[in-house]
Design a protein around this motif. Sequence first.
Motif, PDB file in Angstrom:
ATOM      1  N   ASP A  83       0.826  -1.199   0.000  1.00  0.00           N
ATOM      2  CA  ASP A  83       0.000   0.000   0.000  1.00  0.00           C
ATOM      3  C   ASP A  83       0.865   1.256   0.000  1.00  0.00           C
ATOM      4  OD1 ASP A  83      -2.061  -1.776   0.276  1.00  0.00           O
ATOM      5  OD2 ASP A  83      -2.387  -1.386   2.400  1.00  0.00           O
ATOM      6  N   ILE A  84       0.313   2.324  -0.552  1.00  0.00           N
ATOM      7  CA  ILE A  84       0.900   3.650  -0.418  1.00  0.00           C
ATOM      8  C   ILE A  84      -0.222   4.627  -0.089  1.00  0.00           C
ATOM      9  CG2 ILE A  84       2.863   3.295  -1.969  1.00  0.00           C
ATOM     10  CD1 ILE A  84       1.275   4.819  -4.128  1.00  0.00           C
ATOM     11  N   THR A  85       0.150   5.758   0.459  1.00  0.00           N
ATOM     12  CA  THR A  85      -0.795   6.844   0.708  1.00  0.00           C
ATOM     13  C   THR A  85      -0.393   8.004  -0.178  1.00  0.00           C
ATOM     14  OG1 THR A  85      -1.096   6.167   3.001  1.00  0.00           O
ATOM     15  CG2 THR A  85      -1.757   8.411   2.413  1.00  0.00           C
ATOM     16  N   PRO A  86      -1.282   8.484  -1.054  1.00  0.00           N
ATOM     17  CA  PRO A  86      -0.916   9.585  -1.957  1.00  0.00           C
ATOM     18  C   PRO A  86      -0.491  10.838  -1.187  1.00  0.00           C
ATOM     19  CG  PRO A  86      -2.956   8.541  -2.674  1.00  0.00           C
ATOM     20  CD  PRO A  86      -2.639   7.984  -1.317  1.00  0.00           C
ATOM     21  N   ASP A  87       0.516  11.508  -1.708  1.00  0.00           N
ATOM     22  CA  ASP A  87       1.012  12.731  -1.080  1.00  0.00           C
ATOM     23  C   ASP A  87       0.075  13.908  -1.305  1.00  0.00           C
ATOM     24  OD1 ASP A  87       3.235  11.324  -0.299  1.00  0.00           O
ATOM     25  OD2 ASP A  87       4.542  12.105  -1.886  1.00  0.00           O
ATOM     26  N   TYR A  88      -0.703  13.867  -2.389  1.00  0.00           N
ATOM     27  CA  TYR A  88      -1.549  15.004  -2.749  1.00  0.00           C
ATOM     28  C   TYR A  88      -2.958  14.522  -3.106  1.00  0.00           C
ATOM     29  CZ  TYR A  88       2.986  17.226  -3.034  1.00  0.00           C
ATOM     30  OH  TYR A  88       4.245  17.690  -2.724  1.00  0.00           O
ATOM     31  N   ALA A  89      -3.921  15.423  -2.933  1.00  0.00           N
ATOM     32  CA  ALA A  89      -5.322  15.066  -3.124  1.00  0.00           C
ATOM     33  C   ALA A  89      -5.805  15.310  -4.545  1.00  0.00           C
ATOM     34  CB  ALA A  89      -6.204  15.842  -2.135  1.00  0.00           C
TER      35      ALA A  89
END
Length: 554
Positions: A20-26
């Motif tokens: 998994d990764i969490t996006p840095d930007y929305a």
Amino acid sequence: MTSYADRPWLARYEAGQPGDITPDYATGLDIFRAAVAAQPQMDAIRYFDQSISFTELDAASTSFAAALLEHDLQRGDRVGLYLQNDPAFLIALIGTWKAGCAAVAINPMNKQRELSYLLGDSGAVALVCLDDLYDQVAKEVISAPDSAVRLVVTCSALDHQSRSDERVLGGTVKHTPEGTLDLDTLVAQFADRSVADPGLTPDDLAVLTYTSGTTGQPKGAINTHANLAFNAQTYRDWIHLKAGDPVIAIAPLFHITGLVAGVMTALLLPAPLVLFHRFEPGVALDAIREHQPVFTVAAITAFLALSNAPGATPEDFASLRTLYSGGAPIAPAMADRLEKIFGAYIHNVYGLTETTSPSHAVPLGVRAPVDPVSGALSVGVPVYNTVVRVIDDEGNDVPPGEVGEFATSGPQVVAGYWQKPEATASSLPNGELRTGDVGFMNEDGWYFVVDRKKDMINASGYKVWPREVEDVLYTHPAVREAAVVGVPDEYRGETVRAFVSLTDGQTVTPEELVQFAKEQMAAYKYPREVRILEELPKTVTGKILRRELRDTNG
């Protein structure tokens, strides 16, 4: 989410990709603003002999946004981008977002019939297009009584450069057609304007990218800002790209691959994006020599054309240490041959418009396995946060090694199709994309595409729906029946072949039918060959047997 812990390829992948990764930007606009803040003087665009910095791109896109608002565009309105790989694409895309609007990516090879449908279906109220495309195609479409487009902004391939390479720009003369506004003039006119933050959210539509579905009618995939942000980061992190690593846009920007792997990834790094109007092997080779890009994604046919460009040597490609190919299958022998020329292994990446580019990829530095039975090269493993099931016709999982349809879930999967709830419900039940691509996962977790469930033709990475070609052929008075299939082609992967039967008393040559279709369709769509038969093979119920035609020898 997909677990990689027990996959043998993980041990061979030095970085050890997490699940998994969490996006840095929305949003895409957040990504761009961060790039401007981090590297204001870095080249955002390199186009032939000139460049545009992130600060300059910020100013130009703000001016364009102000112009849109001045012409009464409202939040959520759609703006068509009918452009090649030119700086105008980024100016218009980012400016559209700054105005709170959404872009509609349109293939510049589309003709009047196709452009009319896309503008009408999307409800676009503004269009940004090349001046010559306006003269040749868009003018008649925009002037139609039912057109909703009320603002047309034109630009030239000659803008922002002075080299005017004859190979791709020969005969181009900049002009502003009557009834249109020039992009550079607008940017200058609104240079002192600012625009309020539009308050975009991750779930807002960023770009409508058109695909084809089971009816043959193009469908607008709703690529949200969250979709774009997630898969831009997928490219960056999966491939270990760094800030400042130049990206060369070989894939067209209107295509989901060019948009995400090119534009969005370069903005996220941030890094210069190398553009050269449209793909021509010699021009692309010159751009590589001059700008020393590090990364690109392209169809295998483009890599093959580059390798055959006059004067090309392995030294020319030394900077391109990270190569990925998608859109069309790679033969293992071709991958081996191109590696000797490029000096780098070309990794597979796989996805669809509805997955906002990648859903699978081969990890960097890992060689994809070849299936010993079919001889197919693996398309990779699921990327971050992505679950891919292989299912039967009832939606049940099938075991490793068994063939079924890929069904994909993840943050990159679109929410649906624009104003097509039935198609959305059919293709995306509970948000899981039924891809229509058939293949299998082996015991080691590698995925292989072996066929397509649908009849879509894949010509050099472009998707062609047979019914659309058939519908054009049916408009010829001599055509009684028509069936279109994809047939193997050494260069394009697949090419379009049409079979027709003729109306009694009518005569027409195959060459005339090819020309007839060519005049009405984008270059990748029209049939390169037409065969005339007395009768087309059918089932007892009268359905034309495409498979029997596809299996016709020669």
